[in-house]
Design a protein around this motif. Structure first.
Motif, PDB file in Angstrom:
ATOM      1  N   GLU A 142       0.938  -1.270  -0.085  1.00 34.32           N
ATOM      2  CA  GLU A 142       0.052   0.019   0.004  1.00 34.32           C
ATOM      3  C   GLU A 142       0.797   1.330  -0.082  1.00 34.32           C
ATOM      4  N   PRO A 143       0.395   2.475  -0.620  1.00 32.43           N
ATOM      5  CA  PRO A 143       1.187   3.485  -0.635  1.00 32.43           C
ATOM      6  C   PRO A 143       1.446   4.284   0.727  1.00 32.43           C
ATOM      7  N   PHE A 144       2.611   4.518   1.014  1.00 30.47           N
ATOM      8  CA  PHE A 144       3.047   5.071   2.105  1.00 30.47           C
ATOM      9  C   PHE A 144       2.442   6.527   2.652  1.00 30.47           C
ATOM     10  N   ASP A 145       1.813   6.337   3.754  1.00 32.80           N
ATOM     11  CA  ASP A 145       1.009   7.550   4.385  1.00 32.80           C
ATOM     12  C   ASP A 145       1.450   8.155   5.409  1.00 32.80           C
ATOM     13  N   PRO A 146       2.282   9.255   5.572  1.00 27.53           N
ATOM     14  CA  PRO A 146       2.933   9.596   6.841  1.00 27.53           C
ATOM     15  C   PRO A 146       1.774   9.841   8.116  1.00 27.53           C
ATOM     16  N   THR A 164       6.363   3.067  -1.393  1.00 30.77           N
ATOM     17  CA  THR A 164       5.359   2.115  -0.886  1.00 30.77           C
ATOM     18  C   THR A 164       5.879   1.487   0.331  1.00 30.77           C
ATOM     19  N   CYS A 165       4.856   0.803   0.854  1.00 34.65           N
ATOM     20  CA  CYS A 165       5.308  -0.185   2.204  1.00 34.65           C
ATOM     21  C   CYS A 165       5.516  -1.295   1.554  1.00 34.65           C
ATOM     22  N   VAL A 166       6.800  -1.732   1.705  1.00 35.64           N
ATOM     23  CA  VAL A 166       7.105  -3.185   1.370  1.00 35.64           C
ATOM     24  C   VAL A 166       7.351  -4.144   2.420  1.00 35.64           C
ATOM     25  N   ALA A 167       7.239  -3.733   3.685  1.00 40.12           N
ATOM     26  CA  ALA A 167       7.020  -4.552   4.858  1.00 40.12           C
ATOM     27  C   ALA A 167       6.532  -4.084   5.814  1.00 40.12           C
ATOM     28  N   ILE A 168       5.663  -4.870   6.722  1.00 42.39           N
ATOM     29  CA  ILE A 168       4.982  -4.252   7.972  1.00 42.39           C
ATOM     30  C   ILE A 168       5.767  -4.865   9.045  1.00 42.39           C
ATOM     31  N   LEU A 169       6.705  -3.844   9.720  1.00 45.17           N
ATOM     32  CA  LEU A 169       7.444  -4.438  10.824  1.00 45.17           C
ATOM     33  C   LEU A 169       6.756  -4.489  12.220  1.00 45.17           C
ATOM     34  N   GLN A 170       5.412  -3.476  12.237  1.00 42.79           N
ATOM     35  CA  GLN A 170       4.643  -3.724  13.342  1.00 42.79           C
ATOM     36  C   GLN A 170       3.384  -3.014  12.827  1.00 42.79           C
TER      37      GLN A 170
END
Length: 215
Positions: A142-146, A164-170
């Protein structure tokens, strides 16, 4: 014939027992229609003035009542809004304390350790927090949203056209529109100077279509 005595006038017969005043003709008393106009006019003017005063007082009391009613309605709305806000804050504070536990549950699930009684307890906890309105968010791609993402890692990738968010760390969590923790992610940006993949595909299609044209 009866001789009239000079110097005497005949008086009407007076019934026996009547006073002399009864024998004198009385002036006619003025009728009610003749005597009423002056008094009735003054009375009408007075009643009209009293009616105007009563109307003015009624208008003022009505305005006061309407103002008080509006203030009361505004007070009720403020109280209800404050009550909802206090409830949301209390729930958010409680759920914020449970986020580390939910993180542990998530890591245990990823490693296949969510089994037996621990699995049952974890699922019950997740059901309870979901009923309280807690929602998890954050997905790869999903697109990065600050406003809802917190970037912990940064890289470049030739196959992305935007950050883009390439990994969800938390994972992140929200209650309604309130974000109680942003999703911590690794992001990738387009390679500097690289042609986006979509533009490459479009260019390739144009070249292929141009190669088939007859000169």
């Amino acid at each position: 014939m009866t001789e009239e005595t000079p110097g005497f006038e005949e008086k009407p017969d007076v019934p026996s027992g009547a006073t002399p005043d009864d024998a004198e003709p009385k002036a006619a008393a003025p009728s009610e229609e003749e005597a009423a106009p002056a008094g009735d006019t003054d009375r009408t003017v007075g009643l009209t003035a009293e009616l105007d005063q009563a109307r003015t007082a009624l208008s003022e009391r009505t305005a006061d009542l309407q103002r008080l009613q509006a203030e009361y309605q505004n007070y009720r709305r403020r109280v209800e809004r404050d009550r909802v806000t206090v409830k949301e804050i209390a729930v958010a504070n409680l759920l914020s304390e449970l986020l580390p536990v939910l993180d542990d549950v998530g890591r245990a699930r990823e490693h296949g350790e969510l089994v037996g009684g621990f699995k049952s307890v974890a699922e019950s906890l997740e059901t309870v927090v979901a009923k309280l309105g807690l929602q998890q968010f954050g997905k790869e791609g999903e697109p990065f949203d600050p406003t809802i993402h917190e970037a912990l890692m940064h890289s470049y990738a030739p196959d992305v056209t935007e950050t883009t968010c390439v990994a969800i760390l938390q994972p992140g969590y929200r209650i309604g529109e309130r974000t109680i923790r942003p999703a911590r992610v690794a992001v990738a940006e387009p390679q500097p100077g690289a042609t986006p993949a979509a533009a490459k595909e479009e260019k390739t299609d144009d070249e292929e279509s141009g190669g088939t044209e007859e000169v």
